[in-house]
Design a protein around this motif. Sequence first.
Motif, mmCIF file in Angstrom:
data_model
loop_
_atom_site.group_PDB
_atom_site.id
_atom_site.type_symbol
_atom_site.label_atom_id
_atom_site.label_comp_id
_atom_site.label_asym_id
_atom_site.label_seq_id
_atom_site.Cartn_x
_atom_site.Cartn_y
_atom_site.Cartn_z
ATOM 1 N N ALA A 1 37.566 14.959 43.010
ATOM 2 C CA ALA A 1 38.809 14.216 42.988
ATOM 3 C C ALA A 1 38.925 12.858 42.208
ATOM 4 C CB ALA A 1 39.107 13.732 44.314
ATOM 5 N N THR A 2 40.116 12.544 41.988
ATOM 6 C CA THR A 2 40.236 11.244 41.367
ATOM 7 C C THR A 2 40.198 10.106 42.346
ATOM 8 O OG1 THR A 2 42.682 11.342 41.864
ATOM 9 C CG2 THR A 2 41.980 12.538 39.956
ATOM 10 N N GLU A 3 40.132 8.982 41.622
ATOM 11 C CA GLU A 3 40.081 7.585 42.334
ATOM 12 C C GLU A 3 41.224 7.474 43.554
ATOM 13 O OE1 GLU A 3 39.958 2.725 42.028
ATOM 14 O OE2 GLU A 3 39.482 4.238 40.126
ATOM 15 N N GLU A 4 42.538 7.937 42.724
ATOM 16 C CA GLU A 4 43.513 7.777 43.579
ATOM 17 C C GLU A 4 43.455 8.574 45.013
ATOM 18 O OE1 GLU A 4 48.647 8.771 43.370
ATOM 19 O OE2 GLU A 4 47.184 9.569 41.903
ATOM 20 N N HIS B 1 41.509 21.779 53.711
ATOM 21 C CA HIS B 1 42.465 22.802 53.560
ATOM 22 C C HIS B 1 41.772 24.034 52.709
ATOM 23 C CE1 HIS B 1 46.544 24.795 53.650
ATOM 24 N NE2 HIS B 1 46.274 25.123 52.499
ATOM 25 N N LEU B 2 40.984 23.567 51.534
ATOM 26 C CA LEU B 2 40.532 24.511 50.839
ATOM 27 C C LEU B 2 39.341 25.151 51.559
ATOM 28 C CD1 LEU B 2 39.776 22.764 47.247
ATOM 29 C CD2 LEU B 2 40.519 25.088 47.742
ATOM 30 N N THR C 1 49.436 22.050 44.158
ATOM 31 C CA THR C 1 50.065 20.719 44.820
ATOM 32 C C THR C 1 49.109 19.749 44.380
ATOM 33 O OG1 THR C 1 51.329 22.090 46.185
ATOM 34 C CG2 THR C 1 51.223 19.901 46.616
ATOM 35 N N GLY C 2 48.105 19.961 44.897
ATOM 36 C CA GLY C 2 46.901 18.826 44.537
ATOM 37 C C GLY C 2 46.394 18.508 43.323
ATOM 38 N N HIS D 1 45.120 7.257 58.016
ATOM 39 C CA HIS D 1 44.432 6.817 57.166
ATOM 40 C C HIS D 1 43.544 7.551 56.425
ATOM 41 C CE1 HIS D 1 46.006 2.847 58.186
ATOM 42 N NE2 HIS D 1 45.724 3.116 59.432
ATOM 43 N N LEU D 2 43.764 8.991 57.016
ATOM 44 C CA LEU D 2 42.918 10.075 56.354
ATOM 45 C C LEU D 2 42.922 10.055 54.671
ATOM 46 C CD1 LEU D 2 41.015 12.345 57.321
ATOM 47 C CD2 LEU D 2 43.120 13.709 57.035
ATOM 48 N N PRO D 3 41.694 10.055 53.892
ATOM 49 C CA PRO D 3 41.935 10.222 52.486
ATOM 50 C C PRO D 3 42.550 11.448 52.072
ATOM 51 C CG PRO D 3 39.589 9.573 53.157
ATOM 52 C CD PRO D 3 40.410 9.997 54.546
ATOM 53 N N ALA D 4 43.202 11.198 51.116
ATOM 54 C CA ALA D 4 44.192 12.536 50.389
ATOM 55 C C ALA D 4 42.972 13.661 50.255
ATOM 56 C CB ALA D 4 44.966 12.108 49.198
ATOM 57 N N ALA D 5 41.920 13.031 49.341
ATOM 58 C CA ALA D 5 40.883 14.191 49.156
ATOM 59 C C ALA D 5 40.387 14.922 50.140
ATOM 60 C CB ALA D 5 39.791 13.414 48.595
#
Length: 299
Positions: A151-154, A16-17, A55-56, A6-10
């Motif tokens: 980051a975007t909402e997605e 990683h950054l 990729t992101g 459930h970790l947010p993609a952002a």
Amino acid sequence: MTVDRHLPAAEVLRSHLAGNFATLGEQEALVRSGDASAIHKMRIAARRLRTPLQTGQPLLVVPTDALVDELRWLGRELGGARDAQVLRERLRHLLSTQPPELVMGSVDVLVDDELCAAEQRGRAQAIEALGGTRYARLVDGLDRLVRDLPATEEADGPADEVLPRLVRRELKRLRRAVGIAEQADAGEANDVALHVARKKAKRLRYAAEMVVPALGRPAEELAASAKGVQQALGEHQDTVMSRRFLRELGARAHLDGMNGFTLGRLHAIEEARAAAAVADFERAWGELKDKTVRTRRGG
């Protein structure tokens, strides 16, 4: 590794950054201190920093092309020393395995002198780049991005739903690159196409590794398979660089009246290694080409 589906993609991108940005700074200090292994590690950190930016990119509200280009520039500035270092170690080992009667003249000294000088030139180039304003601007840009990832909402959605499609895009890029390599004419065109495929395999590997905290074993397996392809093609590229060096060194040695027999022998051995690397690549690609990662819902 703990997997949080459930970790947010952002958060995956930001983590990683941040981790690789920290590594970049640590290795920069070691490069400046003269640590021989630090240039390679810093170069890897720069490559890994490109992963969340490339990729992101669909999950970020600002374009990252400029930062990606600057990280590529940094990789090139670090590459001279590292490439010479790798080639020197490779040829040293190869020479050490040859029967003494087939090593004619001071080939070891000739190779070592050439590549030591190239490594020193590359190290000086790297140090100069790290002391310049271009690198300082790159570090500042990365620092701002890490602190406030736009980051975007997605990107606020669960990583195991958002990120798999981005990783699959990297796999599609690799498939296209391999297809081009398979159609390329033998010789330089094929060497170039395989090198491009190697870079795509590396990008897929890093993307899959980046999402392991959210996707777990499927991402680990994809990363491992991509690494196998990358390593086989990396060995092939090493033979390309080695053969080019040996051919040029052999031509100069001939003009200087030296016996080029051993250099020619080494070149022939590297040709055989290239063929073996292609066979290894074909096996590794057969294991990878049908793999994928899916969302929690199977999409």
